[in-house]
Motif scaffolding. Structure first.
Motif, PDB file in Angstrom:
ATOM      1  N   LYS A  32       0.829  -1.206   0.000  1.00 44.31           N
ATOM      2  CA  LYS A  32       0.000   0.000   0.000  1.00 44.31           C
ATOM      3  C   LYS A  32       0.864   1.257   0.000  1.00 44.31           C
ATOM      4  O   LYS A  32       0.582   2.232  -0.698  1.00 44.31           O
ATOM      5  CB  LYS A  32      -0.922  -0.015   1.226  1.00 44.31           C
ATOM      6  N   ASP A  33       1.959   1.215   0.786  1.00 41.69           N
ATOM      7  CA  ASP A  33       2.879   2.358   0.841  1.00 41.69           C
ATOM      8  C   ASP A  33       3.569   2.568  -0.503  1.00 41.69           C
ATOM      9  O   ASP A  33       3.767   3.705  -0.943  1.00 41.69           O
ATOM     10  CB  ASP A  33       3.928   2.143   1.943  1.00 41.69           C
ATOM     11  N   LYS A  36       1.141   4.201  -2.913  1.00 43.41           N
ATOM     12  CA  LYS A  36       0.943   5.614  -2.575  1.00 43.41           C
ATOM     13  C   LYS A  36       2.135   6.441  -3.039  1.00 43.41           C
ATOM     14  O   LYS A  36       1.971   7.536  -3.593  1.00 43.41           O
ATOM     15  CB  LYS A  36       0.734   5.759  -1.068  1.00 43.41           C
ATOM     16  N   GLN A  40       2.086   9.380  -5.933  1.00 41.19           N
ATOM     17  CA  GLN A  40       2.538  10.749  -5.674  1.00 41.19           C
ATOM     18  C   GLN A  40       3.553  11.204  -6.715  1.00 41.19           C
ATOM     19  O   GLN A  40       3.478  12.327  -7.225  1.00 41.19           O
ATOM     20  CB  GLN A  40       3.133  10.841  -4.265  1.00 41.19           C
TER      21      GLN A  40
END
Length: 215
Positions: A32-33, A36, A40
């Motif tokens: 998930k990180d 993300k 970005q």
């Protein structure tokens, strides 16, 4: 020799199960990180950095169509056309429905590779979807450009224009090539790149040195 009771075996099984569950949760959090972080980078227009992170994330998430599309888009914008095609073909294989964004990016990738017939095929497939948005007229114009490319084939007796791939074509907007006046094998380009400034300061806080360069 000691033997384990059924209660002991059950306890060990529960510990192993719990450990496996924790590892699974940690892996999901890490993924998930990664997503993300890649998203970005994508939003900031740092496509090469985003592509590097998507390259770690996407193979483990074959059903995450949005992430795969972003990866393909980043590869395209970083001039990794073969990589973009592989990602887009994965999306086509995974999806049961035609995705207009995927079709249009396929067309643009083929166009960039100067594979004009394939590009026209995908451009027409996009137009057939009947989406009368801002991309409609632009797509018609791209079909006309491909038709001109097919007619002239961008080849003369003396010149062959070919995209040389990421090893030669950089991720930046390079344009206006000129030949070196004294080195036959060298060509200079103008380029739109970010200016990098590195300042060095003395112990008292005064500016010691400033170095500028391009990314």
């Amino acid at each position: 020799m000691k033997t384990l009771s059924s209660a002991g075996i059950k306890g060990i099984f529960l510990v192993i199960l719990a450990t496996g569950f924790n590892i699974s949760v940690e892996a999901q959090i890490a993924a998930k990180d990664l997503r993300k972080q890649a998203e970005q980078y994508h939003q900031l227009g740092q496509y090469q950095e985003a592509a590097s992170v998507f390259e770690i994330y996407c193979p483990g998430k074959p059903k995450d169509a949005q992430a795969w599309f972003w990866w393909a888009e980043c590869q395209f914008k970083s001039n990794d056309l073969e990589g973009a095609l592989e990602s887009l073909q994965h999306l086509e294989n995974e999806s049961k429905r035609t995705n207009p964004d995927v079709v249009l990016l396929l067309a643009k990738t083929m166009h960039q590779k100067h594979e004009f017939a394939a590009a026209v095929k995908y451009y027409k497939q996009f137009l057939a979807l009947g989406l009368k948005d801002g991309q409609y007229q632009a797509t018609i114009n791209d079909v006309k450009r491909c038709a001109a490319g097919l007619k002239h084939n961008y080849i003369s007796d003396d010149v062959l224009i070919e995209n040389m791939g990421a090893a030669v074509n950089s991720k930046h907007d390079d344009f206006a090539p000129i030949e070196s006046p004294n080195i036959n094998s060298r060509i200079y380009f103008s380029s739109i790149r970010a200016l990098r400034v590195v300042d060095e300061f003395a112990d008292d806080g005064s500016l010691k040195a400033s170095t500028q360069g391009l990314d």
